[in-house]
Design a protein around this motif. Sequence first.
Motif, mmCIF file in Angstrom:
data_model
loop_
_atom_site.group_PDB
_atom_site.id
_atom_site.type_symbol
_atom_site.label_atom_id
_atom_site.label_comp_id
_atom_site.label_asym_id
_atom_site.label_seq_id
_atom_site.Cartn_x
_atom_site.Cartn_y
_atom_site.Cartn_z
ATOM 1 N N TYR A 32 1.077 -1.349 0.370
ATOM 2 C CA TYR A 32 0.323 0.093 -0.422
ATOM 3 C C TYR A 32 1.125 1.624 0.038
ATOM 4 O O TYR A 32 1.890 1.135 1.172
ATOM 5 N N SER A 33 -0.076 1.703 -0.548
ATOM 6 C CA SER A 33 1.025 3.428 -0.277
ATOM 7 C C SER A 33 0.195 3.689 0.099
ATOM 8 O O SER A 33 -1.113 4.130 0.744
ATOM 9 N N MET A 34 0.807 5.231 1.075
ATOM 10 C CA MET A 34 0.634 5.328 2.838
ATOM 11 C C MET A 34 0.811 6.586 2.793
ATOM 12 O O MET A 34 1.764 7.771 1.930
ATOM 13 N N GLY A 35 -0.363 7.548 3.554
ATOM 14 C CA GLY A 35 -0.098 9.388 2.877
ATOM 15 C C GLY A 35 -0.700 10.021 4.403
ATOM 16 O O GLY A 35 -1.383 8.795 5.846
ATOM 17 N N TRP A 36 0.341 10.994 5.366
ATOM 18 C CA TRP A 36 -0.780 11.665 5.740
ATOM 19 C C TRP A 36 -1.313 12.785 5.710
ATOM 20 O O TRP A 36 -1.132 13.472 4.850
ATOM 21 N N PHE A 37 -1.773 12.641 6.722
ATOM 22 C CA PHE A 37 -3.414 13.854 6.215
ATOM 23 C C PHE A 37 -3.445 14.788 7.236
ATOM 24 O O PHE A 37 -3.347 14.139 8.644
ATOM 25 N N ARG A 38 -4.226 15.868 8.029
ATOM 26 C CA ARG A 38 -4.357 16.913 8.591
ATOM 27 C C ARG A 38 -5.668 17.577 8.399
ATOM 28 O O ARG A 38 -5.853 18.159 7.631
ATOM 29 N N GLN A 39 -6.012 17.726 9.595
ATOM 30 C CA GLN A 39 -7.225 18.515 9.775
ATOM 31 C C GLN A 39 -7.099 19.779 11.006
ATOM 32 O O GLN A 39 -7.417 18.867 11.804
ATOM 33 N N ALA A 40 -7.733 20.754 10.987
ATOM 34 C CA ALA A 40 -7.343 21.700 12.256
ATOM 35 C C ALA A 40 -9.089 22.177 12.258
ATOM 36 O O ALA A 40 -10.017 21.431 11.474
ATOM 37 N N PRO A 41 -9.473 22.508 13.029
ATOM 38 C CA PRO A 41 -10.901 22.508 13.805
ATOM 39 C C PRO A 41 -11.335 23.744 12.493
ATOM 40 O O PRO A 41 -10.487 24.567 12.237
ATOM 41 N N GLY A 42 -12.136 23.197 11.878
ATOM 42 C CA GLY A 42 -13.136 24.184 10.912
ATOM 43 C C GLY A 42 -12.607 24.430 9.692
ATOM 44 O O GLY A 42 -13.398 24.885 8.905
ATOM 45 N N LYS A 43 -11.408 23.002 9.400
ATOM 46 C CA LYS A 43 -10.988 23.250 7.981
ATOM 47 C C LYS A 43 -11.273 22.078 8.071
ATOM 48 O O LYS A 43 -11.084 21.211 8.351
ATOM 49 N N GLU A 44 -11.232 21.744 6.473
ATOM 50 C CA GLU A 44 -11.177 20.668 5.928
ATOM 51 C C GLU A 44 -10.212 19.716 6.190
ATOM 52 O O GLU A 44 -8.797 20.286 6.818
ATOM 53 N N ARG A 45 -9.806 18.452 5.829
ATOM 54 C CA ARG A 45 -8.719 17.897 5.687
ATOM 55 C C ARG A 45 -8.167 17.213 4.529
ATOM 56 O O ARG A 45 -8.140 18.095 3.243
ATOM 57 N N GLU A 46 -6.711 17.891 5.103
ATOM 58 C CA GLU A 46 -5.485 18.413 3.637
ATOM 59 C C GLU A 46 -4.079 17.036 3.417
ATOM 60 O O GLU A 46 -4.408 17.312 5.330
ATOM 61 N N PHE A 47 -3.536 17.131 2.445
ATOM 62 C CA PHE A 47 -2.491 16.347 2.704
ATOM 63 C C PHE A 47 -1.415 17.165 3.283
ATOM 64 O O PHE A 47 -1.218 18.132 3.510
ATOM 65 N N VAL A 48 -0.772 16.068 4.102
ATOM 66 C CA VAL A 48 0.210 16.589 4.764
ATOM 67 C C VAL A 48 2.112 15.764 3.435
ATOM 68 O O VAL A 48 2.532 16.358 3.251
ATOM 69 N N ALA A 49 1.806 15.103 3.438
ATOM 70 C CA ALA A 49 2.747 13.709 3.041
ATOM 71 C C ALA A 49 2.672 12.197 2.585
ATOM 72 O O ALA A 49 1.920 11.788 3.367
ATOM 73 N N ALA A 50 3.064 11.719 1.732
ATOM 74 C CA ALA A 50 2.671 10.197 1.266
ATOM 75 C C ALA A 50 3.499 9.310 0.500
ATOM 76 O O ALA A 50 4.717 10.782 0.072
ATOM 77 N N VAL A 51 4.243 8.636 0.715
ATOM 78 C CA VAL A 51 5.293 8.042 0.460
ATOM 79 C C VAL A 51 4.618 6.434 -0.129
ATOM 80 O O VAL A 51 3.423 5.610 0.040
ATOM 81 N N SER A 52 5.604 6.331 -1.308
ATOM 82 C CA SER A 52 4.978 4.771 -2.285
ATOM 83 C C SER A 52 5.359 3.727 -1.505
ATOM 84 O O SER A 52 5.836 3.146 -0.969
ATOM 85 N N TRP A 53 4.975 2.060 -2.096
ATOM 86 C CA TRP A 53 4.384 0.847 -1.139
ATOM 87 C C TRP A 53 6.169 0.662 -1.232
ATOM 88 O O TRP A 53 6.735 0.091 -0.605
ATOM 89 N N ARG A 54 6.946 0.991 -2.023
ATOM 90 C CA ARG A 54 8.185 1.190 -2.333
ATOM 91 C C ARG A 54 9.557 2.108 -1.076
ATOM 92 O O ARG A 54 10.756 1.249 -1.025
ATOM 93 N N GLY A 55 8.416 2.411 -0.827
ATOM 94 C CA GLY A 55 9.889 3.818 0.715
ATOM 95 C C GLY A 55 9.919 5.219 -0.442
ATOM 96 O O GLY A 55 10.340 6.211 0.387
ATOM 97 N N ILE A 56 9.630 5.138 -1.598
ATOM 98 C CA ILE A 56 10.021 6.474 -2.855
ATOM 99 C C ILE A 56 9.622 5.835 -3.862
ATOM 100 O O ILE A 56 8.744 4.769 -3.986
ATOM 101 N N PRO A 57 8.790 7.020 -4.617
ATOM 102 C CA PRO A 57 8.981 8.793 -3.972
ATOM 103 C C PRO A 57 8.333 8.927 -2.736
ATOM 104 O O PRO A 57 6.926 8.049 -2.558
ATOM 105 N N THR A 58 8.576 10.150 -2.627
ATOM 106 C CA THR A 58 7.857 11.079 -1.412
ATOM 107 C C THR A 58 7.527 12.198 -1.562
ATOM 108 O O THR A 58 7.871 12.799 -2.238
ATOM 109 N N TYR A 59 5.852 12.413 -1.386
ATOM 110 C CA TYR A 59 6.143 13.272 -1.808
ATOM 111 C C TYR A 59 5.186 14.562 -0.261
ATOM 112 O O TYR A 59 4.431 14.499 0.459
ATOM 113 N N TYR A 60 5.118 16.133 -0.316
ATOM 114 C CA TYR A 60 5.104 16.980 0.392
ATOM 115 C C TYR A 60 4.210 18.136 0.303
ATOM 116 O O TYR A 60 4.195 18.200 -0.933
ATOM 117 N N ALA A 61 3.519 18.409 1.460
ATOM 118 C CA ALA A 61 2.731 20.174 0.787
ATOM 119 C C ALA A 61 3.532 21.110 0.813
ATOM 120 O O ALA A 61 4.751 20.984 2.009
#
Length: 123
Positions: A32-61
């Motif tokens: 599985y590719s994995m991601g981190w997201f975050r949600q502050a009060p009153g805001k929509e959930r937003e992307f933070v970072a992601a990584v493919s199943w192999r560990g690379i590549p990685t992506y960041y907000a």
Amino acid sequence: QVQLVESGGGLVQVGGSLRLSCGASGRTVSMYSMGWFRQAPGKEREFVAAVSWRGIPTYYADSVKDRFTISRDNAKNTVHLQMNSLKPEDTAVYYCAATLGIATMKVSNYNYWGQGTQVTVSS
């Protein structure tokens, strides 16, 4: 089914660091590719970072680039988010997510979610 459990959140001062962990169980999580997201009060959930199943590549907000680092240990079925130089605007509930597709920034592309862990950055 994939079960995800986040840990490592807490209260930290501005400029401090935290390391979030996401423990995964169920199907072959290493595929599985994995991601981190975050949600502050009153805001929509937003992307933070992601990584493919192999560990690379990685992506960041853009807002976390050069401060946060995502990594994974497939042997231990865990994904980490190292957060440095934390700012008050990083305060949110952080969620771990998994997808069989490619690692993306889109919330809708992820099929499995953890319950979230609170991160609070005090000034």
